[in-house]
Write an enzyme that holds these catalytic residues in place. Structure first.
Site, PDB file in Angstrom:
ATOM      1  N   ASN A 111     -15.689-116.356  10.192  1.00 49.54           N
ATOM      2  CA  ASN A 111     -14.762-115.986  11.244  1.00 49.54           C
ATOM      3  C   ASN A 111     -15.409-115.374  12.520  1.00 49.54           C
ATOM      4  O   ASN A 111     -16.550-114.738  12.396  1.00 49.54           O
ATOM      5  CB  ASN A 111     -13.838-115.087  10.772  1.00 49.54           C
ATOM      6  N   CYS A 162     -12.351-123.863   6.363  1.00 51.50           N
ATOM      7  CA  CYS A 162     -12.436-125.054   5.462  1.00 51.50           C
ATOM      8  C   CYS A 162     -11.336-125.571   4.781  1.00 51.50           C
ATOM      9  O   CYS A 162     -10.975-126.714   4.732  1.00 51.50           O
ATOM     10  CB  CYS A 162     -13.734-124.789   4.584  1.00 51.50           C
ATOM     11  N   ASP A 172     -21.092-110.011   1.438  1.00 52.50           N
ATOM     12  CA  ASP A 172     -20.050-110.718   1.251  1.00 52.50           C
ATOM     13  C   ASP A 172     -19.338-110.156   0.366  1.00 52.50           C
ATOM     14  O   ASP A 172     -19.478-109.751  -0.679  1.00 52.50           O
ATOM     15  CB  ASP A 172     -20.549-112.077   0.548  1.00 52.50           C
ATOM     16  N   CYS A 228     -24.716-108.147  26.500  1.00 58.19           N
ATOM     17  CA  CYS A 228     -26.047-108.434  27.087  1.00 58.19           C
ATOM     18  C   CYS A 228     -26.251-108.660  28.529  1.00 58.19           C
ATOM     19  O   CYS A 228     -27.052-108.878  29.006  1.00 58.19           O
ATOM     20  CB  CYS A 228     -26.564-109.642  26.266  1.00 58.19           C
ATOM     21  N   CYS A 288     -21.578-110.931  30.569  1.00 60.03           N
ATOM     22  CA  CYS A 288     -21.356-110.643  29.097  1.00 60.03           C
ATOM     23  C   CYS A 288     -21.301-109.153  29.029  1.00 60.03           C
ATOM     24  O   CYS A 288     -22.129-108.478  29.329  1.00 60.03           O
ATOM     25  CB  CYS A 288     -22.410-111.320  28.356  1.00 60.03           C
TER      26      CYS A 288
END
Length: 256
Positions: free
Chosen positions: A130, A189, A61, A249, A246
């Site tokens: 995000n 938020c 982070d 995958c 996709c």
């Protein structure tokens, strides 16, 4: 690996569960988990993974603690404002369980550094905020064959899913959300608001799913997304179908 007398005492409430037992606790002690995001979801997830006896955690982070975080990010206090979240989380985790090996990375993940930052781990728990990061992490986990527990939070709602997209019959996170949108366009938020206690529920649940994936108890949750509506309240489970087209995958990717 043999559990010490101290470990047998610390994790006794796990060990008496037949679904975990001593063998499951050893699996946790050997596990290497990467947690993306030390925010509303990451804070309770870090606490419960640490308390559960996961042997090694890497926290990623790049943010610092702000006053507005304190309503839901329960690892932090007023005195931590301005400090790097991973630094505070590391100190809190060390108080909870000094046996934990914990590595902190104060960087933002992108396509160029995702493999290096996540490293060689057994599971990724993603609680970031995000879509760009979520898709980058998911695509890496699919390529590297690393199970992904993905958790999201907003207003009164939480979502938790486990993904193993490299398996022929299992979807990845990109199968769930698609890619026909601006990956940086994600409600925050600050804009939408969030009930603080929902962060505790979702982060704790994500930690439980991580423990489930490591130990192997209960039905296989891969390919299902659990949606918790705290306003009603009600819980529903959605089964995600693998998207053959996709680009992470799909059939053409897996066969190449």
């Amino acid at each position: 690996m043999t559990l010490t007398d101290r470990q047998l005492d610390r994790y006794a409430r796990h060990i008496v569960l037949k679904e975990i037992g001593g063998a499951g606790q050893v699996k946790l002690a050997r596990a290497n988990v990467t947690v993306i995001g030390a925010g509303g979801i990451g804070c309770p997830a870090i606490q419960y993974l640490t308390a559960a006896g996961v042997g090694r955690l890497r926290l990623i982070d790049d943010d610092v603690v702000s006053l507005s975080n304190l309503q839901r990010q329960v690892l932090f206090g007023t005195g931590d404002i301005g400090r790097h979240k991973v630094e505070v989380a590391q100190q809190a985790a060390a108080r909870l369980n000094p046996e934990l090996i914990l590595e902190c990375v104060s960087q933002r993940i992108d396509a160029g550094n995702v493999a290096e930052l996540i490293g060689d781990c057994d599971l990724v728990l993603d609680g970031c905020d995000n879509f760009a990061t979520r898709l980058t992490v998911s695509d890496h986990c699919t390529r590297a064959h690393v199970p992904l527990v993905s958790a999201a939070l907003g207003q009164f709602q939480g979502q938790i899913g486990t993904f193993r997209g490299w398996e022929a019959d299992k979807p990845c996170y990109r199968c769930f959300v698609g890619d026909a949108f601006d990956a940086d366009d994600c409600d925050t938020c600050a804009e939408q608001g969030v009930l603080g206690a929902m962060a505790g529920l979702v982060g704790s649940w994500a930690a439980m799913e991580a423990v489930r994936a490591i130990v192997g108890f209960g039905p296989d949750p891969a390919g299902k997304v659990h949606v918790l509506d705290g306003l009603t309240p009600v819980l529903r489970t959605i089964r995600i179908v693998k998207d053959p087209g996709c680009r992470a995958c799909g059939a053409g990717v897996l066969s190449s």
